[in-house]
Design a protein around this motif. Structure first.
Motif, PDB file in Angstrom:
ATOM      1  N   LYS A  29       0.850  -1.186   0.000  1.00  0.00           N
ATOM      2  CA  LYS A  29       0.000   0.000   0.000  1.00  0.00           C
ATOM      3  C   LYS A  29       0.889   1.240   0.000  1.00  0.00           C
ATOM      4  O   LYS A  29       2.068   1.180   0.371  1.00  0.00           O
ATOM      5  N   ASN A  30       0.337   2.352  -0.405  1.00  0.00           N
ATOM      6  CA  ASN A  30       1.135   3.576  -0.504  1.00  0.00           C
ATOM      7  C   ASN A  30       1.764   3.994   0.815  1.00  0.00           C
ATOM      8  O   ASN A  30       2.795   4.650   0.843  1.00  0.00           O
ATOM      9  N   TYR A  31       1.113   3.628   1.917  1.00  0.00           N
ATOM     10  CA  TYR A  31       1.608   4.047   3.230  1.00  0.00           C
ATOM     11  C   TYR A  31       2.561   3.030   3.859  1.00  0.00           C
ATOM     12  O   TYR A  31       3.139   3.296   4.911  1.00  0.00           O
ATOM     13  N   ASP A  32       2.722   1.836   3.274  1.00  0.00           N
ATOM     14  CA  ASP A  32       3.612   0.831   3.860  1.00  0.00           C
ATOM     15  C   ASP A  32       5.061   1.299   3.812  1.00  0.00           C
ATOM     16  O   ASP A  32       5.478   2.002   2.892  1.00  0.00           O
ATOM     17  N   ARG A  33       5.830   0.867   4.803  1.00  0.00           N
ATOM     18  CA  ARG A  33       7.211   1.341   4.933  1.00  0.00           C
ATOM     19  C   ARG A  33       8.182   0.182   5.100  1.00  0.00           C
ATOM     20  O   ARG A  33       7.825  -0.890   5.590  1.00  0.00           O
ATOM     21  N   ASN A  57       8.685   2.614  11.922  1.00  0.00           N
ATOM     22  CA  ASN A  57       7.519   2.282  11.102  1.00  0.00           C
ATOM     23  C   ASN A  57       6.631   3.496  10.856  1.00  0.00           C
ATOM     24  O   ASN A  57       5.592   3.391  10.202  1.00  0.00           O
ATOM     25  N   CYS A  58       7.039   4.659  11.363  1.00  0.00           N
ATOM     26  CA  CYS A  58       6.355   5.930  11.103  1.00  0.00           C
ATOM     27  C   CYS A  58       4.869   5.872  11.455  1.00  0.00           C
ATOM     28  O   CYS A  58       4.027   6.487  10.787  1.00  0.00           O
ATOM     29  N   GLY A  59       4.555   5.131  12.493  1.00  0.00           N
ATOM     30  CA  GLY A  59       3.172   5.042  12.935  1.00  0.00           C
ATOM     31  C   GLY A  59       2.314   4.079  12.144  1.00  0.00           C
ATOM     32  O   GLY A  59       1.127   3.898  12.455  1.00  0.00           O
ATOM     33  N   PRO A 117      10.590  -2.487  -5.637  1.00  0.00           N
ATOM     34  CA  PRO A 117       9.640  -1.376  -5.527  1.00  0.00           C
ATOM     35  C   PRO A 117       9.697  -0.658  -4.187  1.00  0.00           C
ATOM     36  O   PRO A 117       9.632   0.579  -4.136  1.00  0.00           O
ATOM     37  N   PHE A 118       9.834  -1.427  -3.103  1.00  0.00           N
ATOM     38  CA  PHE A 118       9.876  -0.799  -1.784  1.00  0.00           C
ATOM     39  C   PHE A 118      11.081   0.126  -1.654  1.00  0.00           C
ATOM     40  O   PHE A 118      10.960   1.260  -1.180  1.00  0.00           O
ATOM     41  N   VAL A 119      12.266  -0.359  -2.056  1.00  0.00           N
ATOM     42  CA  VAL A 119      13.473   0.467  -1.933  1.00  0.00           C
ATOM     43  C   VAL A 119      13.379   1.696  -2.829  1.00  0.00           C
ATOM     44  O   VAL A 119      13.730   2.810  -2.414  1.00  0.00           O
ATOM     45  N   CYS A 120      12.895   1.517  -4.036  1.00  0.00           N
ATOM     46  CA  CYS A 120      12.809   2.643  -4.965  1.00  0.00           C
ATOM     47  C   CYS A 120      11.836   3.709  -4.479  1.00  0.00           C
ATOM     48  O   CYS A 120      12.106   4.907  -4.585  1.00  0.00           O
ATOM     49  N   VAL A 121      10.709   3.284  -3.931  1.00  0.00           N
ATOM     50  CA  VAL A 121       9.733   4.242  -3.421  1.00  0.00           C
ATOM     51  C   VAL A 121      10.290   4.993  -2.213  1.00  0.00           C
ATOM     52  O   VAL A 121      10.132   6.212  -2.083  1.00  0.00           O
ATOM     53  N   GLU A 122      10.946   4.260  -1.300  1.00  0.00           N
ATOM     54  CA  GLU A 122      11.515   4.925  -0.122  1.00  0.00           C
ATOM     55  C   GLU A 122      12.615   5.905  -0.522  1.00  0.00           C
ATOM     56  O   GLU A 122      12.717   7.006   0.044  1.00  0.00           O
ATOM     57  N   ALA A 124      12.800   7.505  -3.360  1.00  0.00           N
ATOM     58  CA  ALA A 124      12.130   8.650  -3.986  1.00  0.00           C
ATOM     59  C   ALA A 124      11.473   9.526  -2.928  1.00  0.00           C
ATOM     60  O   ALA A 124      11.532  10.759  -2.990  1.00  0.00           O
ATOM     61  N   ARG A 125      10.853   8.882  -1.940  1.00  0.00           N
ATOM     62  CA  ARG A 125      10.194   9.624  -0.863  1.00  0.00           C
ATOM     63  C   ARG A 125      11.204  10.470  -0.091  1.00  0.00           C
ATOM     64  O   ARG A 125      10.885  11.567   0.369  1.00  0.00           O
ATOM     65  N   ALA A 126      12.420   9.960   0.027  1.00  0.00           N
ATOM     66  CA  ALA A 126      13.473  10.683   0.745  1.00  0.00           C
ATOM     67  C   ALA A 126      14.183  11.701  -0.140  1.00  0.00           C
ATOM     68  O   ALA A 126      15.059  12.431   0.327  1.00  0.00           O
TER      69      ALA A 126
END
Length: 206
Positions: A29-33, A57-59, A117-122, A124-126
């Motif tokens: 999901k978009n909010y998963d970390r 886990n940012c909540g 995907p998880f690493v790439c999204v994180e 990009a988010r950073a």
């Protein structure tokens, strides 16, 4: 995204980054970390450096199924930094290993569906930029599916039995997959399901 029909030939030294992520959920999901990231870097099949970091886990609630798989709880992550707080250190790790190589390759089991995907999204988010030498990915799950006709065994290499020729056997060999990865330079020159260009996998996250 599918890999292009023909990939670029690689020359020089190849850096392989074997990565594993633990996450709040496997549902993407978009909010998963990412809550833990472990990486081992090799150049020319020689160990260079490793990276291991737990993250807040940012909540975001940790899915019970994921918790059973990786054994991490919110209490375990208390006081851990958020991903962006350690993103510079992660980028520096990639840069140090890639200083000794000409091409970088991310390697993970089921990486196309999870780790990449998880690493790439994180990243990009950073707001992090990937090193320009990072060119390819290898999903070892897809690689192992090429060796369905061989038996699986986890013994040390010196104890590996003679390869069998059984047909339609779902079990697989560690030897076959390792050899497949070590042939990365050759396999990158042609279309193959386990291989993809880095932009085709992670480009949408940038």
């Amino acid at each position: 995204a599918r890999a292009p029909r023909r990939m670029c030939s690689t020359r020089g030294r190849v850096a392989l980054f074997f990565i594993n992520v633990e996450t709040t959920s496997n549902k993407k999901k978009n909010y998963d970390r990412i809550i833990q990231l472990s990486i081992v870097g090799y150049v020319d099949h020689g160990f260079i450096e490793s990276y291991d970091q737990k993250y807040s886990n940012c909540g975001v609630a940790i899915d019970p199924f994921a918790a059973r798989a990786h054994g991490l709880s919110a209490d375990d992550l208390e006081g851990c930094p958020e991903f962006w707080e350690r993103s510079a250190a992660l980028g520096a790790f990639f840069d140090r290993v890639l200083e000794r190589a000409d091409v970088g390759v991310l390697v993970a089991h089921n990486g196309k569906s999870c780790d990449f995907p998880f690493v790439c999204v994180e990243m990009a988010r950073a707001g992090c930029e990937w090193n320009e030498k990072m060119k390819y990915t290898i999903d070892t799950l897809a690689a192992m599916r090429r060796f369905k006709s061989t038996e699986y065994h986890s013994a040390p290499p010196e104890e590996w039995p003679e390869r069998t020729e059984k047909k339609n056997t779902p079990s697989l060999t560690v030897e076959a997959t390792v050899n497949y990865i070590l042939r990365a330079r050759t396999m990158m020159r042609k279309k193959h399901g386990a291989f993809a260009t880095f932009p085709s996998v992670c480009g949408r996250a940038h």
